[in-house]
Scaffold this motif. Structure first.
Motif, PDB file in Angstrom:
ATOM      1  N   GLY A 213       4.035   2.192   9.034  1.00  0.00           N
ATOM      2  CA  GLY A 213       2.748   2.690   8.529  1.00  0.00           C
ATOM      3  C   GLY A 213       1.623   2.364   9.495  1.00  0.00           C
TER       4      GLY A 213
ATOM      5  N   GLY B 268       0.839  -1.198   0.000  1.00  0.00           N
ATOM      6  CA  GLY B 268       0.000   0.000   0.000  1.00  0.00           C
ATOM      7  C   GLY B 268       0.870   1.242   0.000  1.00  0.00           C
TER       8      GLY B 268
ATOM      9  N   VAL C 236       4.655  -8.799  -0.783  1.00  0.00           N
ATOM     10  CA  VAL C 236       3.429  -9.616  -0.827  1.00  0.00           C
ATOM     11  C   VAL C 236       2.227  -8.717  -0.544  1.00  0.00           C
ATOM     12  CG1 VAL C 236       2.195 -11.530   0.307  1.00  0.00           C
ATOM     13  CG2 VAL C 236       4.686 -11.661   0.000  1.00  0.00           C
ATOM     14  N   ASP C 237       1.187  -8.852  -1.335  1.00  0.00           N
ATOM     15  CA  ASP C 237      -0.061  -8.133  -1.016  1.00  0.00           C
ATOM     16  C   ASP C 237      -1.241  -9.078  -1.211  1.00  0.00           C
ATOM     17  OD1 ASP C 237      -0.882  -5.010  -0.568  1.00  0.00           O
ATOM     18  OD2 ASP C 237      -2.487  -6.143  -1.548  1.00  0.00           O
ATOM     19  N   GLU C 238      -2.259  -8.879  -0.363  1.00  0.00           N
ATOM     20  CA  GLU C 238      -3.412  -9.782  -0.436  1.00  0.00           C
ATOM     21  C   GLU C 238      -4.282  -9.526  -1.665  1.00  0.00           C
ATOM     22  OE1 GLU C 238      -5.868  -9.248   3.014  1.00  0.00           O
ATOM     23  OE2 GLU C 238      -6.316  -7.160   2.533  1.00  0.00           O
ATOM     24  N   ASN C 239      -4.185  -8.323  -2.238  1.00  0.00           N
ATOM     25  CA  ASN C 239      -5.002  -8.028  -3.421  1.00  0.00           C
ATOM     26  C   ASN C 239      -4.393  -8.694  -4.647  1.00  0.00           C
ATOM     27  OD1 ASN C 239      -7.027  -6.448  -2.290  1.00  0.00           O
ATOM     28  ND2 ASN C 239      -5.696  -4.662  -2.246  1.00  0.00           N
TER      29      ASN C 239
ATOM     30  N   THR D 283       3.789  -3.899   6.579  1.00  0.00           N
ATOM     31  CA  THR D 283       3.147  -2.636   6.155  1.00  0.00           C
ATOM     32  C   THR D 283       1.753  -3.015   5.669  1.00  0.00           C
ATOM     33  OG1 THR D 283       4.293  -2.953   4.046  1.00  0.00           O
ATOM     34  CG2 THR D 283       5.178  -1.255   5.502  1.00  0.00           C
TER      35      THR D 283
HETATM   36  C1  LIG Z   1      -9.303  10.290   6.975  1.00  0.00           C
HETATM   37  C2  LIG Z   1      -7.812  10.160   6.897  1.00  0.00           C
HETATM   38  C3  LIG Z   1      -7.073  11.163   6.293  1.00  0.00           C
HETATM   39  C4  LIG Z   1      -5.668  11.092   6.293  1.00  0.00           C
HETATM   40  N1  LIG Z   1      -4.958  12.104   5.735  1.00  0.00           N
HETATM   41  C5  LIG Z   1      -3.612  12.098   5.833  1.00  0.00           C
HETATM   42  C6  LIG Z   1      -2.843  13.184   5.314  1.00  0.00           C
HETATM   43  O1  LIG Z   1      -3.373  14.121   4.733  1.00  0.00           O
HETATM   44  N2  LIG Z   1      -1.479  13.141   5.477  1.00  0.00           N
HETATM   45  C7  LIG Z   1      -0.845  12.097   6.102  1.00  0.00           C
HETATM   46  O2  LIG Z   1       0.380  12.141   6.256  1.00  0.00           O
HETATM   47  N3  LIG Z   1      -1.556  11.028   6.543  1.00  0.00           N
HETATM   48  C8  LIG Z   1      -2.911  10.993   6.428  1.00  0.00           C
HETATM   49  N4  LIG Z   1      -3.617   9.919   6.857  1.00  0.00           N
HETATM   50  C9  LIG Z   1      -2.876   8.698   7.263  1.00  0.00           C
HETATM   51  C10 LIG Z   1      -2.596   7.797   6.042  1.00  0.00           C
HETATM   52  O3  LIG Z   1      -3.816   7.503   5.412  1.00  0.00           O
HETATM   53  C11 LIG Z   1      -1.903   6.494   6.481  1.00  0.00           C
HETATM   54  O4  LIG Z   1      -0.680   6.840   7.105  1.00  0.00           O
HETATM   55  C12 LIG Z   1      -1.621   5.592   5.297  1.00  0.00           C
HETATM   56  O5  LIG Z   1      -2.809   5.179   4.685  1.00  0.00           O
HETATM   57  C13 LIG Z   1      -0.849   4.347   5.764  1.00  0.00           C
HETATM   58  O6  LIG Z   1      -0.668   3.478   4.679  1.00  0.00           O
HETATM   59  P1  LIG Z   1      -0.281   1.945   4.893  1.00  0.00           P
HETATM   60  O7  LIG Z   1       0.437   1.537   3.658  1.00  0.00           O
HETATM   61  O8  LIG Z   1       0.348   1.737   6.201  1.00  0.00           O
HETATM   62  O9  LIG Z   1      -1.688   1.198   4.971  1.00  0.00           O
HETATM   63  P2  LIG Z   1      -2.683   0.872   3.792  1.00  0.00           P
HETATM   64  O10 LIG Z   1      -2.720   1.977   2.806  1.00  0.00           O
HETATM   65  O11 LIG Z   1      -3.949   0.437   4.442  1.00  0.00           O
HETATM   66  O12 LIG Z   1      -2.027  -0.380   3.021  1.00  0.00           O
HETATM   67  C14 LIG Z   1      -2.043  -1.671   3.531  1.00  0.00           C
HETATM   68  C15 LIG Z   1      -1.709  -2.628   2.391  1.00  0.00           C
HETATM   69  O13 LIG Z   1      -1.561  -3.933   2.940  1.00  0.00           O
HETATM   70  C16 LIG Z   1      -2.333  -4.866   2.217  1.00  0.00           C
HETATM   71  N5  LIG Z   1      -2.745  -5.887   3.178  1.00  0.00           N
HETATM   72  C17 LIG Z   1      -3.621  -5.739   4.201  1.00  0.00           C
HETATM   73  N6  LIG Z   1      -3.718  -6.879   4.888  1.00  0.00           N
HETATM   74  C18 LIG Z   1      -2.889  -7.768   4.299  1.00  0.00           C
HETATM   75  C19 LIG Z   1      -2.561  -9.104   4.554  1.00  0.00           C
HETATM   76  N7  LIG Z   1      -3.124  -9.768   5.572  1.00  0.00           N
HETATM   77  N8  LIG Z   1      -1.666  -9.741   3.751  1.00  0.00           N
HETATM   78  C20 LIG Z   1      -1.104  -9.060   2.707  1.00  0.00           C
HETATM   79  N9  LIG Z   1      -1.385  -7.783   2.411  1.00  0.00           N
HETATM   80  C21 LIG Z   1      -2.269  -7.145   3.202  1.00  0.00           C
HETATM   81  C22 LIG Z   1      -3.491  -4.065   1.621  1.00  0.00           C
HETATM   82  O14 LIG Z   1      -3.998  -4.696   0.454  1.00  0.00           O
HETATM   83  C23 LIG Z   1      -2.806  -2.723   1.331  1.00  0.00           C
HETATM   84  O15 LIG Z   1      -2.217  -2.745   0.042  1.00  0.00           O
HETATM   85  C24 LIG Z   1      -5.010   9.963   6.880  1.00  0.00           C
HETATM   86  C25 LIG Z   1      -5.762   8.949   7.449  1.00  0.00           C
HETATM   87  C26 LIG Z   1      -7.147   9.044   7.481  1.00  0.00           C
HETATM   88  C27 LIG Z   1      -7.940   7.947   8.149  1.00  0.00           C
END
Ligand SMILES: Cc1cc2nc3c(=O)[nH]c(=O)nc-3n(C[C@H](O)[C@H](O)[C@H](O)COP(=O)(O)OP(=O)(O)OC[C@H]3O[C@@H](n4cnc5c(N)ncnc54)[C@H](O)[C@@H]3O)c2cc1C
Length: 394
Positions: free
Chosen positions: A287, A12, A32-35, A163
């Motif tokens: 993340g 992600g 690795v991603d689940e999608n 992540t």
């Molecule tokens: C309303 C809102 C507004 C925001 N605005 C901001 C902003 O303006 N600025 C800022 O800095 N931050 C902001 N944030 C925070 C930001 O959205 C997060 O920091 C960011 O989405 C984190 O990304 P991530 O990759 O950790 O998680 P995600 O984007 O959720 O990615 C997770 C990935 O892991 C995969 N996955 C999940 N489970 C599994 C599994 N079991 N096995 C394999 N793959 C899996 C999913 O398919 C996905 O691809 C905001 C958050 C919210 C809720």
């Protein structure tokens, strides 16, 4: 068995730059991603979730050679305007007075994932496995972790990075729990078409119900995060687009002209949670798998990018002297030590903003208003605040 230096679970927002930066440095990475496939790009320009990143985050992306793949779809933030509805105090931060071309950029989440997933799929040091998840993690020997996927495939790695978002399976498999803080607020998110050009201005309004943020997007479109009580969010989410536009116009005023159209909406509960440990044996959580913040200050992802940079630097990314064992206890301990101060500060700041500017009964409105006014008039204070907002530490 597939053996890698670094195994990243979750492709992600955070996982893709982590995997790509590791691969860029020469480590062999399995991602690795689940999608089973990357997300489809929306046909409707109002159907987008956005994230604001500060100019310090852009510098990190440039350092890792990723910014060129992202910048075409990113909107510059030239100015940030913070105000409290109905009160005089306001704060303006301008890119030029801070000596930067932009205070930050607004990126569109799916564009980010699609662009970086394409780079990852082509990278010779990355094996990209899609449609899979982790079912168990075990220690094979002192130097490797064994990770079993749902399909039965076994992977072996020196460093496992989770992540995989809020419901992280890596965190669960590593036996790490989380602390929750419930703000008793929900966030309504959607895009809004406006009649006047936004000129790259991001707005944050503190209303009696909670903060309302408008981020500029390419075209005459703003991305809205509107925080309010869960009951109010439920009521407003039942209303028609026209009713919501009217209410929003009344709350926000005419700075962007008429608010003309609303994109698809999502309502999410606003909570903060933190993993009780961000590292484990040959494992790091980054993340949302590690920490989720209230969106009021737009800091969650910026902090995550600095965490990624902190881990990479401890692995020897910047010196070019990359560690043969990126998952060693020493590297992970140094990573935690290096990042804890910044993490605590951002959590404290976000928490304070979320609580201070919430509701009619908290800190009196004129005191908050005075705070904004003071910050706006005192140049060194405003510059210090601007540097923090852009993601610079120290
Ligand atoms: C309303 C809102 C507004 C925001 N605005 C901001 C902003 O303006 N600025 C800022 O800095 N931050 C902001 N944030 C925070 C930001 O959205 C997060 O920091 C960011 O989405 C984190 O990304 P991530 O990759 O950790 O998680 P995600 O984007 O959720 O990615 C997770 C990935 O892991 C995969 N996955 C999940 N489970 C599994 C599994 N079991 N096995 C394999 N793959 C899996 C999913 O398919 C996905 O691809 C905001 C958050 C919210 C809720």
């Amino acid at each position: 068995m597939n053996t890698s230096d670094v195994l990243v679970i979750g492709a992600g927002l955070a996982g893709l730059p982590t995997a790509l930066a590791c691969a860029q440095a020469g480590w062999h990475v399995t991602l690795v991603d689940e999608n089973p496939a990357p997300p489809a790009l929306p046909v409707d320009s109002l159907d987008q979730r956005c994230t604001a990143i500060g100019s310090a985050s852009v510098q990190l992306l440039q350092r890792w050679g990723l910014w060129d793949a992202i910048k075409a779809n990113a909107q510059r933030i030239q100015q940030v305007h913070v105000a409290q509805q109905g009160y005089l105090g306001s704060l303006r931060l301008r890119a030029e007075e801070c000596g930067v071309a932009a205070l930050g950029y607004v990126i569109e989440n799916r564009q980010w994932v699609v662009a970086l997933a394409e780079l990852a799929a082509q990278h010779p040091n990355i094996t990209f496995v899609r449609g899979e998840t982790v079912v168990s993690i075990s220690e094979t020997d002192a130097e490797y972790l064994a990770v079993s996927l749902e399909s039965g495939e076994s992977l072996s790695t020196r460093l496992l990075i989770g992540t995989d978002g809020v419901n992280s399976c890596v965190r669960a498999q590593a036996g790490v729990s989380q602390n929750h803080v419930d703000y008793d607020q929900s966030g309504l998110m959607c895009s809004v078409a406006v009649s006047k050009p936004h000129n790259g201005v991001a707005f944050e309004r503190f209303t009696p119900d909670g903060p309302l943020a408008f981020l500029p997007r390419p075209g005459n479109v703003m991305s809205l995060v509107w925080c309010m009580s869960p009951d109010a969010a439920e009521v407003i989410n039942q209303a028609s687009d026209e009713e919501i536009l009217q209410r929003l116009q009344a709350e926000f005023g005419q700075r962007l002209g008429a608010l003309t159209e609303l994109g698809p909406r999502t309502v999410v509960p606003l909570i903060r949670f933190e993993a009780t440990a961000q590292t484990g044996r040959r494992t790091a959580l980054l993340g949302n798998a590690n920490r989720l913040l209230h969106p009021v200050a737009g800091q969650g992802f910026n902090l995550a990018l600095r965490d990624i940079a902190g881990l990479l630097d401890e692995m020897g990314w910047r010196t070019g002297n990359k560690s043969a064992d990126p998952g060693s206890d020493e590297i992970l301990a140094r990573f935690v030590e290096r990042r804890t101060g910044d993490q605590r500060e951002v959590v404290w700041l976000t928490d304070a903003l979320a609580r201070t500017f919430r509701g009619r009964a908290s800190l009196p409105a004129h005191v908050r208003s005075l705070g904004l006014l003071t910050l706006d008039k005192a140049t060194p204070l405003r510059h210090a605040f601007a540097r923090r907002t852009m993601g610079y530490t120290g």
